[in-house]
Design an enzyme around this catalytic site. Structure first.
Site, PDB file in Angstrom:
ATOM      1  N   GLU A  13       0.773  -1.215  -0.090  1.00  0.00           N
ATOM      2  CA  GLU A  13      -0.172  -0.008   0.030  1.00  0.00           C
ATOM      3  C   GLU A  13       1.006   1.219  -0.084  1.00  0.00           C
ATOM      4  OE1 GLU A  13      -4.118  -1.671   2.104  1.00  0.00           O
ATOM      5  OE2 GLU A  13      -2.468  -1.132   3.377  1.00  0.00           O
ATOM      6  N   ASP A 197     -11.472  -6.519  -3.247  1.00  0.00           N
ATOM      7  CA  ASP A 197     -12.288  -7.906  -3.229  1.00  0.00           C
ATOM      8  C   ASP A 197     -13.906  -7.189  -2.665  1.00  0.00           C
ATOM      9  OD1 ASP A 197     -10.520  -7.813  -0.558  1.00  0.00           O
ATOM     10  OD2 ASP A 197     -12.586  -8.383   0.004  1.00  0.00           O
TER      11      ASP A 197
HETATM   12  N1  ADE Z   1      -9.173  -5.397   3.208  1.00  0.00           N
HETATM   13  C1  ADE Z   1      -9.399  -5.656   1.916  1.00  0.00           C
HETATM   14  N2  ADE Z   1     -10.349  -6.689   1.911  1.00  0.00           N
HETATM   15  C2  ADE Z   1     -10.823  -6.892   2.995  1.00  0.00           C
HETATM   16  C3  ADE Z   1     -11.574  -7.911   3.611  1.00  0.00           C
HETATM   17  N3  ADE Z   1     -12.395  -8.751   2.926  1.00  0.00           N
HETATM   18  N4  ADE Z   1     -11.724  -7.944   5.110  1.00  0.00           N
HETATM   19  C4  ADE Z   1     -11.204  -7.228   5.853  1.00  0.00           C
HETATM   20  N5  ADE Z   1     -10.263  -6.291   5.149  1.00  0.00           N
HETATM   21  C5  ADE Z   1     -10.093  -6.220   4.038  1.00  0.00           C
END
Ligand code: ADE
Length: 229
Positions: A13, A197
């Site tokens: 990041e 995601d």
């Molecule tokens: N950061 C990116 N995706 C995530 C997820 N599914 N759960 C927690 N933190 C995240």
């Protein structure tokens, strides 16, 4: 002149930011590395905290109390909840809450402890700057609630519960703890996330696939903001 903290949770990041700043001075402290640098004449201090609320609390506190930052910008990735958010899209938090904070046994709402608040708002001026950057770049920027917890969410049921309980649009693992620190120390702060995601059963695979590309979308946007603060 402001000294701007730029914080991420994972090395992926902050890498796209480190590759674009100048005059880097690397400092080791508290089992972490802090990078003092300049970007287009602005003083910045960059770090990644490691994942989760505890590490991000520690690093945000150090950026402010030890390194003298008077503003904090967080850049990173999140799991999307809102159907408006696809992988690679950006969201800015107008408020942040802790979805895993639970003393409901004592009659309190989820996310609340006495003398705290469920949702901590981010700085309005920094949000305006972000909207200005998005307008200039022709980018879509969603604004909404981000829920934070010490869990990687990869389950539709859990995601649905977080959406219903907190009206959250995205979820991640650091934003609300950074918000607690900045709010307590009266430091204007801003949380930006690009979706990696959608917190469903494919989340683990999608996260690994899209972490680097989504982290770069967020990092590039943050540097545009640094120019304007
Ligand atoms: N950061 C990116 N995706 C995530 C997820 N599914 N759960 C927690 N933190 C995240």
């Amino acid at each position: 002149m402001s000294k701007i903290a730029i914080l991420g949770a994972m090395v992926e990041e902050i890498e796209p930011i480190l590759s674009r700043v100048e005059n880097i001075n690397k400092i080791s402290y508290a089992n972490n590395t802090f990078y003092e640098a300049t970007y287009k004449g602005k003083e910045v201090v960059i770090a990644y905290s490691k994942i989760g609320k505890v590490f991000s609390t520690l690093t945000a506190t150090l950026l402010i109390e030890k390194f003298g930052c008077d503003m904090l910008l967080f850049s990173g990735v999140a799991g999307g909840i809102s159907p408006e958010l696809a992988i690679g899209d950006l969201i800015i938090a107008d408020g942040l809450c802790q979805h895993d904070l639970d003393i409901t046994a004592f009659g309190h709402p989820y996310g609340y402890v006495p003398e705290g608040e469920v949702c901590i708002p981010t700085d309005v001026k920094l949000r305006e700057i972000a909207k200005e950057v998005a307008r200039t770049k022709g980018m879509t920027l969603k604004e909404g609630i981000i829920a934070t917890g010490d869990q990687f969410v990869a389950c539709n049921e859990k995601k649905g519960w977080i959406e219903e309980t907190f009206k959250a649009d995205a979820l991640e693992m650091e934003g609300a703890s950074v918000a607690v620190v900045c709010h307590a120390l009266n430091i204007p702060f801003f949380i930006l996330r690009a979706i990696s995601d959608t917190a469903d059963m494919d989340a683990g695979f999608d996260f690994d696939t899209f972490l680097a590309s989504s982290a770069k979308v967020s990092a590039d946007f943050i540097l545009e903001m640094v120019e304007r603060v």
